[in-house]
Enzyme design. Sequence first.
Site, short mmCIF file in Angstrom:
data_model
loop_
_atom_site.label_atom_id
_atom_site.label_comp_id
_atom_site.label_asym_id
_atom_site.label_seq_id
_atom_site.Cartn_x
_atom_site.Cartn_y
_atom_site.Cartn_z
N ARG A 15 -11.06 94.48 14.60
CA ARG A 15 -10.79 93.04 13.99
C ARG A 15 -11.43 92.15 15.25
O ARG A 15 -11.43 90.54 15.17
CB ARG A 15 -9.38 92.70 14.47
CG ARG A 15 -8.80 92.70 12.07
CD ARG A 15 -6.96 93.17 12.65
NE ARG A 15 -6.65 94.18 13.46
CZ ARG A 15 -5.11 94.14 13.46
NH1 ARG A 15 -4.50 93.16 13.08
NH2 ARG A 15 -4.80 95.00 13.72
N LYS A 22 -12.97 96.09 22.95
CA LYS A 22 -11.20 94.97 23.04
C LYS A 22 -11.03 95.37 24.54
O LYS A 22 -10.51 94.07 24.88
CB LYS A 22 -10.40 95.67 21.74
CG LYS A 22 -9.14 94.72 21.61
CD LYS A 22 -8.46 94.64 20.65
CE LYS A 22 -7.41 95.73 20.90
NZ LYS A 22 -6.48 96.27 19.79
N THR A 81 -0.87 107.60 17.80
CA THR A 81 -0.45 107.18 19.33
C THR A 81 0.10 108.40 20.41
O THR A 81 -0.31 108.68 21.20
CB THR A 81 0.60 105.92 20.02
OG1 THR A 81 1.54 106.17 18.62
CG2 THR A 81 -0.06 104.06 19.43
N GLU A 156 8.37 102.73 11.69
CA GLU A 156 7.69 101.76 11.89
C GLU A 156 7.64 101.25 10.69
O GLU A 156 8.42 101.57 9.64
CB GLU A 156 6.39 103.21 11.69
CG GLU A 156 5.86 103.84 12.97
CD GLU A 156 5.25 102.43 13.74
OE1 GLU A 156 4.28 101.97 14.00
OE2 GLU A 156 5.99 102.28 15.18
N ARG A 317 -18.83 76.67 44.02
CA ARG A 317 -19.37 78.06 43.33
C ARG A 317 -19.21 78.85 44.66
O ARG A 317 -19.18 78.46 45.58
CB ARG A 317 -21.18 77.90 43.19
CG ARG A 317 -21.08 77.04 41.42
CD ARG A 317 -23.06 76.56 41.90
NE ARG A 317 -23.49 77.54 41.42
CZ ARG A 317 -24.90 78.48 41.57
NH1 ARG A 317 -25.84 77.06 41.73
NH2 ARG A 317 -25.61 79.04 41.75
N LYS A 335 -22.89 75.37 46.57
CA LYS A 335 -22.89 76.98 46.54
C LYS A 335 -22.88 78.09 47.62
O LYS A 335 -24.47 76.82 49.04
CB LYS A 335 -24.36 77.03 45.71
CG LYS A 335 -23.97 79.09 45.08
CD LYS A 335 -25.88 79.35 44.86
CE LYS A 335 -25.76 79.06 46.37
NZ LYS A 335 -27.70 80.08 46.19
C1 UD1 Z 1 2.24 100.26 17.78
C2 UD1 Z 1 3.51 101.01 17.75
C3 UD1 Z 1 4.80 100.42 17.05
C4 UD1 Z 1 4.23 98.79 18.42
C5 UD1 Z 1 3.78 98.56 18.36
C6 UD1 Z 1 2.98 97.39 19.15
C7 UD1 Z 1 3.20 103.38 16.23
C8 UD1 Z 1 2.76 104.57 16.22
N1 UD1 Z 1 3.20 102.12 16.86
O1 UD1 Z 1 1.23 100.56 16.58
O2 UD1 Z 1 5.92 100.79 16.97
O3 UD1 Z 1 5.34 97.92 17.17
O4 UD1 Z 1 2.20 99.38 18.64
O5 UD1 Z 1 2.45 96.13 19.21
O6 UD1 Z 1 2.71 103.95 18.00
N2 UD1 Z 1 -4.51 104.36 20.40
C9 UD1 Z 1 -4.98 104.79 20.80
N3 UD1 Z 1 -5.45 106.28 19.51
C10 UD1 Z 1 -5.02 106.57 18.65
C11 UD1 Z 1 -4.10 104.63 18.16
C12 UD1 Z 1 -4.12 104.44 18.81
O7 UD1 Z 1 -5.60 104.88 21.83
O8 UD1 Z 1 -5.37 107.38 17.87
C13 UD1 Z 1 -4.76 102.64 20.64
C14 UD1 Z 1 -5.27 101.48 20.47
O9 UD1 Z 1 -6.39 101.28 20.99
C15 UD1 Z 1 -3.78 100.72 20.92
C16 UD1 Z 1 -2.81 101.62 21.45
O10 UD1 Z 1 -2.45 103.08 21.39
O11 UD1 Z 1 -3.94 100.27 22.13
C17 UD1 Z 1 -1.05 100.92 19.53
O12 UD1 Z 1 -2.59 101.66 18.85
P1 UD1 Z 1 -2.23 100.17 17.78
O13 UD1 Z 1 -3.23 101.24 16.15
O14 UD1 Z 1 -2.76 99.08 17.52
O15 UD1 Z 1 -0.44 100.57 17.51
P2 UD1 Z 1 -0.24 99.44 16.45
O16 UD1 Z 1 -0.12 100.19 14.27
O17 UD1 Z 1 -0.14 98.20 16.37
#
Ligand code: UD1
Length: 448
Positions: A15, A22, A81, A156, A317, A335
Amino acid sequence: MERAAIILAAGQGTRMKSGLPKVLHKVGGRAMLDWSIDLARRVGCSRIVTVVSPGSSALHDHVGNEVGPDCIAIQDPPLGTAHAVRAAEESLTDFNGDVIVLYGDTPLIPASAVEALFAKLDEGAAVGVLGFRAQEPGAYGRLVTSADGQLEAIVEAKDASSEQLKINFCNSGVMGARSDRLFRLLSQVGNDNQKGEYYLTDIVGIARAENTDCRSVTCEEQDVLGVNSRVELAEAERAFQQRRREELMRSGVTMTAPETVFFSHDTIIGPDVIIEPHVVFGPDVRVDTGATVRAFSHLEGAHVEEGAEIGPYARLRPGASIGQGAKIGNFVEVKKTRVGEGAKANHLAYLGDGEVGANANIGAGTIFCNYDGYLKYKTKIGDNAFIGSNSALVAPVSIGEGAIVGSGSVIVEDVSADALALGRGRQVEKAGWATDFRVRKAAEKKAR
Ligand code: UD1
Ligand code: CA
């Protein structure tokens, strides 16, 4: 108890619509990932493992430089995660202690919140979770608690019942547990859910089924702002700036229009500094006690000493070092130059690669000609020297103490102390010439 951090940064970040990963986008002039790394360091984590996807060499290089090449764990493919945290297990096989899980896209978490989480582990909790009361709980995981303060489960949003969706106590994503327990719980997490992912959040329910304690700690929603898009990046920036302005005002800095002043994560401002509206502080700036930074100035990599005055409309600078009580006025760029105590460059000048002695006066329009298109050279100006307006000092060149350079000079040779140097055409005067000229020209015109 020894401490470690696992920072999750293997998500795609689609996104952001960016060629840059990111977590390398900046808030307060510092990559979001570095905020998480810094947080881990501030709470005393001796080990920091960042989980990344195999793709991005920019991210791998960044982590390699910041923490060390052996602090990277690869998650491939990203299956959630819990799966991401497990990817760090191998890097921590020889570690025994408390582990916190942080995200690489959540830059503003205060160390105190993480300390509170560690304290819950010290009190015997199996899992600690950092939660917040959300204005709009939306897609966040919901923290299900019982009357005695026990955290029962994290659900979730996609898997929540309509009843659970009404809960506004949400999961920030920050979690802590003892290392051995964490990886044991993770090995029991499945992916039977709406997204078909391995959820880290499931370890709470699993720990509760084993009848161990799970506890939450509450922080402000602003502190756990996660960034998924450029709009949220700007929100995080706004939150950072707001926080930093307030901290600085509380520490004794005056700002007439704080909402128009922008800081970097490492800006240092002493007490009784006055900052007028519309000032930008890039990285690595220090302003000492009692200095004034006037409106519309831009500073980066600069040090301003006590009582100095900068601007309005000044540009400092990297390598600008402004001595006590010195003045850098409007449309002056500095500078890699030391400006001595009490020296003045009040208007329209470029001071690059130089040294200006104490109480020297640099006239309007003075230029340090520091560059020949290939190399850069130094300009040195002694104490109490006076450079007349509109002078070009062609470096390398040195002006002695107390010397005076006549205005409009082009100075290509060193000037001795207390001498007068003139590097310009001599003035000639021809009496009555203008009258003769007019008479002659008027006659020429009439004859046509
Ligand atoms: C997650 C939490 C949610 C919480 C939210 C807060 C879980 C299942 N859900 O949801 O409860 O409210 O964050 O922002 O944990 N990432 C990886 N590998 C993966 C998936 C994700 O490294 O396979 C990293 C992403 O880069 C990110 C973080 O984990 O930094 C969170 O992942 P994201 O997919 O954004 O989780 P949410 O769905 O937002
Ligand atoms: Ca997210």
